[in-house]
Design a protein around this motif. Structure first.
Motif, short mmCIF file in Angstrom:
data_model
loop_
_atom_site.label_atom_id
_atom_site.label_comp_id
_atom_site.label_asym_id
_atom_site.label_seq_id
_atom_site.Cartn_x
_atom_site.Cartn_y
_atom_site.Cartn_z
N GLY A 115 0.82 -1.21 0.00
CA GLY A 115 0.00 0.00 0.00
C GLY A 115 0.85 1.25 0.00
N SER A 116 0.35 2.28 -0.72
CA SER A 116 1.14 3.51 -0.86
C SER A 116 0.33 4.75 -0.48
N GLY A 117 -0.55 4.60 0.53
CA GLY A 117 -1.20 5.77 1.12
C GLY A 117 -0.31 6.32 2.22
N ILE A 118 -0.88 7.15 3.08
CA ILE A 118 -0.08 7.78 4.13
C ILE A 118 0.54 6.74 5.07
N ALA A 119 -0.20 5.66 5.35
CA ALA A 119 0.32 4.65 6.28
C ALA A 119 1.52 3.92 5.66
N GLY A 120 1.34 3.46 4.43
CA GLY A 120 2.40 2.68 3.78
C GLY A 120 3.65 3.51 3.52
N PHE A 148 -0.59 -6.36 -7.48
CA PHE A 148 -1.79 -6.60 -6.67
C PHE A 148 -1.53 -7.78 -5.73
N ALA A 149 -1.38 -7.50 -4.43
CA ALA A 149 -1.15 -8.59 -3.47
C ALA A 149 -2.39 -9.47 -3.39
N ILE A 150 -2.21 -10.77 -3.57
CA ILE A 150 -3.39 -11.65 -3.56
C ILE A 150 -3.33 -12.71 -2.46
N SER A 196 0.78 7.08 -6.35
CA SER A 196 -0.02 8.09 -5.63
C SER A 196 -1.47 7.66 -5.41
N HIS A 197 -1.89 6.53 -6.00
CA HIS A 197 -3.29 6.11 -5.87
C HIS A 197 -3.56 5.61 -4.45
N SER A 198 -4.53 6.24 -3.80
CA SER A 198 -4.80 5.95 -2.38
C SER A 198 -6.06 6.71 -1.96
N ALA A 199 -6.65 6.30 -0.84
CA ALA A 199 -7.72 7.12 -0.26
C ALA A 199 -7.11 8.40 0.29
N THR A 200 -5.84 8.30 0.67
CA THR A 200 -5.17 9.45 1.29
C THR A 200 -5.32 10.71 0.44
N ARG A 201 -5.15 10.57 -0.87
CA ARG A 201 -5.16 11.80 -1.68
C ARG A 201 -6.56 12.41 -1.80
N GLY A 254 -10.81 -3.34 1.02
CA GLY A 254 -10.53 -4.18 2.19
C GLY A 254 -9.61 -5.36 1.90
N ASP A 255 -8.70 -5.19 0.92
CA ASP A 255 -7.84 -6.32 0.52
C ASP A 255 -6.99 -6.84 1.68
N GLY A 256 -6.46 -5.92 2.48
CA GLY A 256 -5.57 -6.34 3.58
C GLY A 256 -6.32 -7.17 4.60
N GLN A 306 -9.83 15.57 2.71
CA GLN A 306 -10.08 16.99 2.44
C GLN A 306 -9.81 17.87 3.65
N GLY A 307 -10.64 17.68 4.68
CA GLY A 307 -10.70 18.64 5.79
C GLY A 307 -9.37 18.89 6.45
N GLY A 308 -8.62 17.84 6.76
CA GLY A 308 -7.32 18.03 7.37
C GLY A 308 -7.01 17.03 8.46
N VAL A 309 -5.98 17.35 9.23
CA VAL A 309 -5.43 16.44 10.24
C VAL A 309 -5.55 17.10 11.61
C1 LIG Z 1 -13.29 11.63 0.56
C2 LIG Z 1 -12.46 11.37 1.79
C3 LIG Z 1 -12.13 12.42 2.65
C4 LIG Z 1 -11.36 12.20 3.79
N1 LIG Z 1 -11.02 13.26 4.59
C5 LIG Z 1 -10.22 13.06 5.68
C6 LIG Z 1 -9.79 14.15 6.49
O1 LIG Z 1 -10.10 15.30 6.23
N2 LIG Z 1 -9.00 13.89 7.56
C7 LIG Z 1 -8.61 12.61 7.88
O2 LIG Z 1 -7.88 12.43 8.87
N3 LIG Z 1 -9.00 11.55 7.13
C8 LIG Z 1 -9.78 11.75 6.04
N4 LIG Z 1 -10.17 10.69 5.26
C9 LIG Z 1 -9.71 9.36 5.65
C10 LIG Z 1 -8.26 9.16 5.21
O3 LIG Z 1 -8.13 9.52 3.85
C11 LIG Z 1 -7.86 7.70 5.41
O4 LIG Z 1 -8.12 7.29 6.73
C12 LIG Z 1 -6.38 7.52 5.15
O5 LIG Z 1 -5.97 8.18 3.98
C13 LIG Z 1 -6.06 6.04 5.04
O6 LIG Z 1 -4.70 5.92 4.68
P1 LIG Z 1 -4.09 4.50 4.42
O7 LIG Z 1 -2.67 4.70 4.05
O8 LIG Z 1 -4.40 3.61 5.57
O9 LIG Z 1 -4.93 3.90 3.17
P2 LIG Z 1 -5.03 4.40 1.66
O10 LIG Z 1 -4.65 5.82 1.52
O11 LIG Z 1 -6.36 3.97 1.15
O12 LIG Z 1 -3.91 3.53 0.94
C14 LIG Z 1 -4.11 2.16 0.71
C15 LIG Z 1 -3.10 1.74 -0.34
O13 LIG Z 1 -3.08 0.31 -0.45
C16 LIG Z 1 -3.09 -0.05 -1.83
N5 LIG Z 1 -3.67 -1.40 -1.91
C17 LIG Z 1 -4.90 -1.79 -1.49
N6 LIG Z 1 -5.07 -3.12 -1.72
C18 LIG Z 1 -3.90 -3.57 -2.28
C19 LIG Z 1 -3.46 -4.84 -2.74
N7 LIG Z 1 -4.24 -5.93 -2.70
N8 LIG Z 1 -2.21 -4.94 -3.26
C20 LIG Z 1 -1.40 -3.83 -3.34
N9 LIG Z 1 -1.78 -2.60 -2.92
C21 LIG Z 1 -3.01 -2.48 -2.40
C22 LIG Z 1 -3.93 1.04 -2.48
O14 LIG Z 1 -3.72 1.09 -3.87
C23 LIG Z 1 -3.40 2.27 -1.75
O15 LIG Z 1 -2.20 2.72 -2.32
C24 LIG Z 1 -10.93 10.89 4.11
C25 LIG Z 1 -11.25 9.83 3.24
C26 LIG Z 1 -12.00 10.07 2.09
C27 LIG Z 1 -12.31 8.91 1.18
#
Ligand SMILES: Cc1cc2nc3c(=O)[nH]c(=O)nc-3n(C[C@H](O)[C@H](O)[C@H](O)COP(=O)(O)OP(=O)(O)OC[C@H]3O[C@@H](n4cnc5c(N)ncnc54)[C@H](O)[C@@H]3O)c2cc1C
Length: 300
Positions: free
Chosen positions: A8-13, A154-156, A36-41, A207-209, A44-47
């Motif tokens: 995963g490459s969101g903020i956590a990864g 894609f991790a399976i 850059s594909h993630s829910a992270t991007r 919810g893949d993880g 909106q509102g902030g941290v």
């Molecule tokens: C519209 C919206 C607005 C939000 N606003 C806020 C806010 O203002 N403040 C706040 O604190 N939070 C907000 N959130 C929540 C916040 O975005 C998430 O809690 C946070 O970004 C989650 O980060 P993450 O790294 O855990 O997951 P994600 O950012 O979702 O990253 C998951 C990564 O895992 C990868 N992945 C998934 N499955 C697999 C697989 N099988 N194999 C390989 N890669 C995989 C994905 O491609 C992605 O890169 C918002 C969410 C949304 C949708």
């Protein structure tokens, strides 16, 4: 074989990957889309973090425990409120451009107020583009590092030997399945909003993880806690366009079809009550009035 495999490459990864790389570990990040594909991007509102007086980690803790309605893991909340300010400063040091203002005392971060918070403590970037800006800074930092990245992978399946993860099987861009090994595997694959018919989460939030873990016999906890954004645009597009809580933070008011501001009397914080309270109140008002929407009055 790498020291750490991050799924995963969101903020956590990406944060995990950067921390591990800084400690001298060899890191492989696997992500099913582009880096850059993630829910992270989409965030909106902030941290939320207690960055300066009169705010404090204890006040942030108290607000969070109230909003958690007795269901919080208090130790986890303590870590969140104590370490939050340092993590925000770390993101800023990495290059995240949070919104600031300058007055006689100098430049300082602009803080917004959101639901459940007793004062303004939410830092944001580009107005409501906080997640996009954080993800941009993290991606640039990863690209400038020695971290290896495999996009479109894609991790399976989690591979475990004697109760320890050895890595994953992944569907690679060419269509072949590869075994990627590491000493430690970190799951940072985000949420599962796409399990619901209506969601603000992007299509990758499947919810893949959780599925990988359950199939490998890994204990998962607290799966019943799914947070819903109380307000999104009443429009058939999916994901639903979020109407950020920052709108209510700036004074927007929920009204029913008759124009009644129905959050007054429901909770002392009215429109800025915790999200579960606001969501339930909206649901009840729609059920009681037989209307499939409410209004968000931002004409103040
Ligand atoms: C519209 C919206 C607005 C939000 N606003 C806020 C806010 O203002 N403040 C706040 O604190 N939070 C907000 N959130 C929540 C916040 O975005 C998430 O809690 C946070 O970004 C989650 O980060 P993450 O790294 O855990 O997951 P994600 O950012 O979702 O990253 C998951 C990564 O895992 C990868 N992945 C998934 N499955 C697999 C697989 N099988 N194999 C390989 N890669 C995989 C994905 O491609 C992605 O890169 C918002 C969410 C949304 C949708």
């Amino acid at each position: 074989m790498h020291d750490i495999l991050v799924l995963g490459s969101g903020i956590a990864g990406l944060t995990t990957a950067l921390h591990a790389a800084r400690k001298g570990m060899s890191v492989l990040v696997l992500t099913k889309g582009e880096l850059s594909h993630s829910a992270t991007r989409y965030a909106q509102g902030g941290v939320a973090a207690a960055l300066a007086a009169p705010d404090s980690p204890d006040l942030h803790l108290a607000d969070t425990l109230v909003a958690g309605a007795g269901l919080c893991d208090a130790d986890a909340v303590r870590v969140l409120v104590d370490e939050g300010p340092a993590r925000v400063r770390e993101l800023a040091a990495l290059g995240t451009r949070f919104d600031t203002e300058t007055d006689d005392a100098g430049e300082h971060l602009l803080l917004a107020r959101e639901g459940g918070h007793s004062l303004a403590r939410v830092v944001h970037a580009g107005g409501d583009a906080t997640g996009a800006e954080i993800e941009r800074a993290l991606v640039e930092a990863v690209e400038a590092s020695d971290i290896e990245v495999r996009e479109g992978a894609f991790a399976i399946e989690l591979i475990a030997e004697r109760g320890r993860a050895e890595g994953v099987l992944a569907l690679l861009p060419g269509g072949e399945v590869g075994f990627l090994r590491a000493v430690d595997t970190v799951l940072a694959t985000g949420g599962a909003g796409q399990c619901f018919a209506v969601t603000t989460n992007p299509t990758l939030s499947t919810g893949d993880g959780i599925a990988l873990s359950l199939r490998a016999g890994v204990a998962c906890a607290d799966l019943e806690f799914v947070q819903f954004h109380p307000t999104a645009l009443h429009h058939p597009s999916m994901p639903r366009p979020l109407l950020s809580e920052a709108l209510r933070g700036e004074g927007a008011v929920l009204r029913d079809d008759d124009g009644e501001a129905f959050m007054t009397g429901v909770h002392p914080l009215a429109d800025l009550a915790p999200r579960d309270v606001v969501s339930r109140a909206i649901h009840e008002r729609m059920r009681d009035t037989g209307v499939d929407h409410v209004w968000l009055d931002a004409t103040m």
